[in-house]
Design an enzyme around this catalytic site. Structure first.
Site, PDB file in Angstrom:
ATOM      1  N   ASN A   1      -9.319   3.481  -1.124  1.00 32.80           N
ATOM      2  CA  ASN A   1      -9.740   4.545  -0.200  1.00 32.80           C
ATOM      3  C   ASN A   1      -8.971   5.842  -0.400  1.00 32.80           C
ATOM      4  OD1 ASN A   1     -11.720   2.984   1.009  1.00 32.80           O
ATOM      5  ND2 ASN A   1     -10.311   2.142   2.520  1.00 32.80           N
TER       6      ASN A   1
ATOM      7  N   ASP B   1      -0.697   2.096  -5.397  1.00 36.92           N
ATOM      8  CA  ASP B   1      -0.798   0.655  -5.589  1.00 36.92           C
ATOM      9  C   ASP B   1      -2.129   0.311  -6.238  1.00 36.92           C
ATOM     10  OD1 ASP B   1      -1.981   1.540  -3.006  1.00 36.92           O
ATOM     11  OD2 ASP B   1      -2.554  -0.566  -2.828  1.00 36.92           O
TER      12      ASP B   1
ATOM     13  N   HIS C   1       0.829  -1.214   0.000  1.00 38.24           N
ATOM     14  CA  HIS C   1       0.000   0.000   0.000  1.00 38.24           C
ATOM     15  C   HIS C   1       0.864   1.264   0.000  1.00 38.24           C
ATOM     16  CE1 HIS C   1      -4.160   0.930  -0.124  1.00 38.24           C
ATOM     17  NE2 HIS C   1      -4.383   1.221   1.141  1.00 38.24           N
TER      18      HIS C   1
ATOM     19  N   ASN D   1      -7.030   6.784   3.900  1.00 37.07           N
ATOM     20  CA  ASN D   1      -8.418   7.190   3.648  1.00 37.07           C
ATOM     21  C   ASN D   1      -8.661   8.678   3.893  1.00 37.07           C
ATOM     22  OD1 ASN D   1      -8.198   7.055   6.404  1.00 37.07           O
ATOM     23  ND2 ASN D   1     -10.059   5.865   6.736  1.00 37.07           N
TER      24      ASN D   1
END
Length: 197
Positions: free
Chosen positions: A124, A103, A32, A78
């Site tokens: 997100n 990613d 991520h 997020n």
């Protein structure tokens, strides 16, 4: 090297490059955070230093004649849009001068895709950006991290928050992605698409 001087128009910034990731040591080398790894590599190549700004870290570099700002939002993924939205407003960059490096589980591991706009694919960070910017039409460099293999019980959310596998050449991937960003900055999106997609 200071690229922005007081009183100059913000349009002296050609491209705002945002690498998405999560703060904290436990996320450092996870799938991520590959966006952060790429902007770190760009800063390293130019000998740029980071400073705190826009709820994140900001570095300023040049690629040829192109002036770039590199941003690592230090909100959680997020909430990335808070940081990116503030930077985009400050530099007055339109969506087509914002490049988001992130990613992507829908691309096979190691594959790159440069594009303008597109869906949010349950990401997100992208959802937060779209909310804060009021558009999804920003530039993207999608970096394939794949999905858990058959028989791997982990949900996708755990997969992206786990470290790259030992056999994955993360340095080569990050270097190629940084090359793609430099190509977008210097030669444009179409040149990068022809070379890296």
């Amino acid at each position: 090297m200071r690229l922005f001087r007081r009183g100059e128009r913000a349009s002296t910034l050609d491209l705002l490059v945002t690498g998405l990731g999560n703060p904290g040591r436990e996320y450092e080398r996870t799938r991520h955070n590959v966006g952060w790894l790429v902007v770190d590599e760009l800063a390293r190549r130019q000998g740029a230093s980071w400073r705190s700004k826009f709820s994140g870290s900001l570095a300023e570099i040049r690629v040829g004649d192109t002036r770039l700002a590199l941003l690592k939002p230090e909100t959680y993924m997020n909430e990335s849009g808070r940081s990116v939205g503030a930077a985009a407003r400050f530099f007055k960059v339109p969506a087509d001068s914002l490049l988001v490096v992130h990613d992507d589980v829908d691309l096979e591991p190691g594959r790159l895709q440069a594009r303008r706009g597109g869906g949010l694919a349950g990401h997100n960070g992208l959802r937060s950006l779209a909310q804060h910017l009021g558009t999804q039409e920003f530039l993207r460099l999608r970096i394939g991290v794949g999905r858990p293999s058959r028989g791997d019980p982990r949900p996708v959310s755990d997969w992206v928050l786990s470290p790259f596998a030992a056999e994955e050449d993360v340095e080569a991937l990050v270097s190629r992605a940084a090359d793609a960003v430099e190509t977008i900055a210097g030669e444009g999106l179409e040149a990068a698409q022809a070379r890296f997609n």
